[in-house]
Design an enzyme around this catalytic site. Structure first.
Site, mmCIF file in Angstrom:
data_model
loop_
_atom_site.group_PDB
_atom_site.id
_atom_site.type_symbol
_atom_site.label_atom_id
_atom_site.label_comp_id
_atom_site.label_asym_id
_atom_site.label_seq_id
_atom_site.Cartn_x
_atom_site.Cartn_y
_atom_site.Cartn_z
ATOM 1 N N LYS A 81 1.226 4.172 -2.978
ATOM 2 C CA LYS A 81 0.805 5.587 -2.660
ATOM 3 C C LYS A 81 2.055 6.415 -2.919
ATOM 4 O O LYS A 81 2.068 7.512 -3.314
ATOM 5 C CB LYS A 81 0.196 5.694 -1.240
ATOM 6 C CG LYS A 81 -1.158 5.075 -1.196
ATOM 7 C CD LYS A 81 -2.409 5.468 -2.254
ATOM 8 C CE LYS A 81 -3.625 4.757 -1.769
ATOM 9 N NZ LYS A 81 -4.515 5.249 -2.795
ATOM 10 N N TYR A 99 0.782 -1.269 0.028
ATOM 11 C CA TYR A 99 -0.184 0.080 -0.118
ATOM 12 C C TYR A 99 0.900 1.237 -0.107
ATOM 13 O O TYR A 99 0.614 2.079 -0.875
ATOM 14 C CB TYR A 99 -1.026 0.158 1.175
ATOM 15 C CG TYR A 99 -1.779 1.002 1.413
ATOM 16 C CD1 TYR A 99 -3.003 1.070 0.417
ATOM 17 C CD2 TYR A 99 -1.785 2.189 2.238
ATOM 18 C CE1 TYR A 99 -4.225 2.187 0.529
ATOM 19 C CE2 TYR A 99 -2.560 3.394 2.515
ATOM 20 C CZ TYR A 99 -3.955 3.346 1.623
ATOM 21 O OH TYR A 99 -4.447 4.231 1.779
HETATM 22 P P1 NDP Z 1 -13.315 2.057 0.321
HETATM 23 O O1 NDP Z 1 -12.841 0.696 0.841
HETATM 24 O O2 NDP Z 1 -14.620 2.474 1.277
HETATM 25 O O3 NDP Z 1 -13.832 2.357 -1.181
HETATM 26 C C1 NDP Z 1 -12.977 2.028 -2.034
HETATM 27 C C2 NDP Z 1 -13.745 2.284 -3.367
HETATM 28 O O4 NDP Z 1 -12.794 1.730 -4.432
HETATM 29 C C3 NDP Z 1 -14.829 1.767 -3.714
HETATM 30 O O5 NDP Z 1 -15.674 2.160 -4.328
HETATM 31 C C4 NDP Z 1 -14.577 0.260 -4.486
HETATM 32 O O6 NDP Z 1 -15.363 0.063 -5.322
HETATM 33 C C5 NDP Z 1 -13.325 0.902 -5.532
HETATM 34 N N1 NDP Z 1 -12.526 -0.075 -5.846
HETATM 35 C C6 NDP Z 1 -11.724 -1.194 -5.118
HETATM 36 N N2 NDP Z 1 -11.362 -1.863 -6.019
HETATM 37 C C7 NDP Z 1 -11.647 -1.509 -7.129
HETATM 38 C C8 NDP Z 1 -11.328 -2.342 -8.460
HETATM 39 N N3 NDP Z 1 -10.708 -3.212 -8.850
HETATM 40 N N4 NDP Z 1 -12.115 -1.775 -9.493
HETATM 41 C C9 NDP Z 1 -12.830 -0.621 -9.510
HETATM 42 N N5 NDP Z 1 -13.086 -0.029 -8.261
HETATM 43 C C10 NDP Z 1 -12.418 -0.447 -7.289
HETATM 44 O O7 NDP Z 1 -12.285 3.172 0.601
HETATM 45 P P2 NDP Z 1 -12.068 4.572 1.169
HETATM 46 O O8 NDP Z 1 -13.055 5.237 0.674
HETATM 47 O O9 NDP Z 1 -11.676 4.594 2.733
HETATM 48 O O10 NDP Z 1 -10.688 5.061 0.662
HETATM 49 C C11 NDP Z 1 -10.822 5.638 -0.859
HETATM 50 C C12 NDP Z 1 -9.389 6.082 -1.239
HETATM 51 O O11 NDP Z 1 -8.837 7.046 -0.066
HETATM 52 C C13 NDP Z 1 -8.252 5.107 -1.247
HETATM 53 O O12 NDP Z 1 -7.615 5.023 -2.514
HETATM 54 C C14 NDP Z 1 -7.581 4.995 -0.073
HETATM 55 O O13 NDP Z 1 -6.518 4.395 -0.147
HETATM 56 C C15 NDP Z 1 -7.558 6.421 0.415
HETATM 57 N N6 NDP Z 1 -7.248 6.635 1.664
HETATM 58 C C16 NDP Z 1 -8.490 6.171 2.457
HETATM 59 C C17 NDP Z 1 -8.321 6.517 4.054
HETATM 60 C C18 NDP Z 1 -9.235 5.907 4.970
HETATM 61 O O14 NDP Z 1 -8.825 6.051 6.157
HETATM 62 N N7 NDP Z 1 -10.435 5.801 4.390
HETATM 63 C C19 NDP Z 1 -6.783 6.972 4.459
HETATM 64 C C20 NDP Z 1 -6.048 7.486 3.234
HETATM 65 C C21 NDP Z 1 -6.237 7.366 2.142
HETATM 66 P P3 NDP Z 1 -16.188 -1.578 -5.844
HETATM 67 O O15 NDP Z 1 -15.917 -2.189 -4.392
HETATM 68 O O16 NDP Z 1 -17.412 -1.275 -5.810
HETATM 69 O O17 NDP Z 1 -15.466 -1.850 -6.912
#
Ligand code: NDP
Length: 256
Positions: free
Chosen positions: A165, A161
């Site tokens: 990033k 991860y």
């Molecule tokens: P979630 O797990 O809640 O959501 C992740 C999103 O990414 C979902 O909409 C999922 O959609 C999509 N996704 C994952 N894999 C795929 C794939 N193979 N194809 C298409 N879509 C995909 O994550 P967060 O909202 O927490 O995180 C969003 C971003 O923020 C990420 O990049 C994360 O690394 C970053 N981030 C989050 C933090 C946190 O604490 N929450 C902290 C720092 C950064 P679906 O499953 O429908 O495909």
């Protein structure tokens, strides 16, 4: 000079948001739509995307759902093409979809490493590559990459991860260098823990959150809307001089 409302507005802009089916991505869709943008919502889960589109349409903006698996080589390009066909062009790309597969380095699998790189790093590269020619032709574009504090500072059990990033932060700088002359700005947002439904579940035990919060000057984690507000700034004309930056949104954690 335009009013501050116009400077922070994305009215008439068309934004592609990945990971729009839940969490931070869903909130980014809401905030960008509230500020005037039409949304191409990309993820795998059609139900989650339908929820996102309902929210966007409630705010009076257009929304198109695009189901795509961004872990594949073809998925990002196909999603970009579908969004451009639906709206006739994309002005704002928000690379938000991401996965965190946690394990100590000695136990982490090659499959998890590759999948993490595919979703978190390769997909933003492929989406930008597909959408930037249209941005260049129109003379403007905004790319916002949702990275992480873990792309800047170490966190145990986050090798793939963190590497993905950190790579996304470096990619953001190259995008800025190559596309600045076309009036395209590319920036990365690096949040601390954000209390999405999932984040809240993982981080609510005080024994887990306590040590991190104790060394965070603001003493709290973030809310999805706080990320979305920064994305709005980076997608709006207010940030036209800013590019190539990795902006930490972490309550001051890295200031110590
Ligand atoms: P979630 O797990 O809640 O959501 C992740 C999103 O990414 C979902 O909409 C999922 O959609 C999509 N996704 C994952 N894999 C795929 C794939 N193979 N194809 C298409 N879509 C995909 O994550 P967060 O909202 O927490 O995180 C969003 C971003 O923020 C990420 O990049 C994360 O690394 C970053 N981030 C989050 C933090 C946190 O604490 N929450 C902290 C720092 C950064 P679906 O499953 O429908 O495909």
């Amino acid at each position: 000079m335009p009013s501050f409302v116009e400077r922070f507005s994305v009215t008439g802009r068309r934004a592609l948001v990945t990971g729009a089916s839940k969490g931070i991505g869903l909130e980014i869709c809401r905030v960008l739509a509230d500020a005037g943008a039409d949304i191409a919502a990309v993820a795998r889960d059609a139900e989650g995307l339908a929820d996102a589109c309902r929210e966007v349409e409630k705010l009076g903006r257009r929304c198109v759902m695009i189901t795509a698996d961004l872990a594949t080589i073809e998925g990002p390009g196909e999603a970009a093409r579908a969004a451009e066909e639906a709206f006739g062009g994309i002005d704002i790309l928000v690379n938000n979809a991401g996965i965190a597969l946690v394990a100590p380095i000695t136990e982490a699998s090659v499959e998890d490493w590759d999948r993490t790189m595919a979703v978190n790093l390769r997909a933003p590269f492929l989406l930008a590559r597909a959408l930037v020619p249209g941005m260049i032709a129109r003379g403007h574009g905004k790319i916002v990459n949702i990275s992480s504090q873990t792309g800047v500072i170490a966190m145990e059990e986050h090798a793939a991860y963190a590497a993905s990033k950190g790579g996304l932060n470096a990619l953001t700088k190259v995008m800025a260098a190559e596309w600045g002359r076309h009036n395209i700005q590319a920036n990365a947002v690096c949040p601390t823990v954000i209390l999405t439904p999932m984040g809240r579940k993982i981080w609510s035990p005080p024994e887990k959150s306590g040590p991190v919060l104790a060394r965070t000057p603001l003493g709290r984690f973030g809310e999805p809307v706080e990320v979305a507000d920064l994305v709005l700034y980076l997608a709006s004309p207010a940030s036209d001089l800013m590019t190539g930056q990795t902006i930490l949104l972490e309550g001051g954690y890295t200031a110590l």
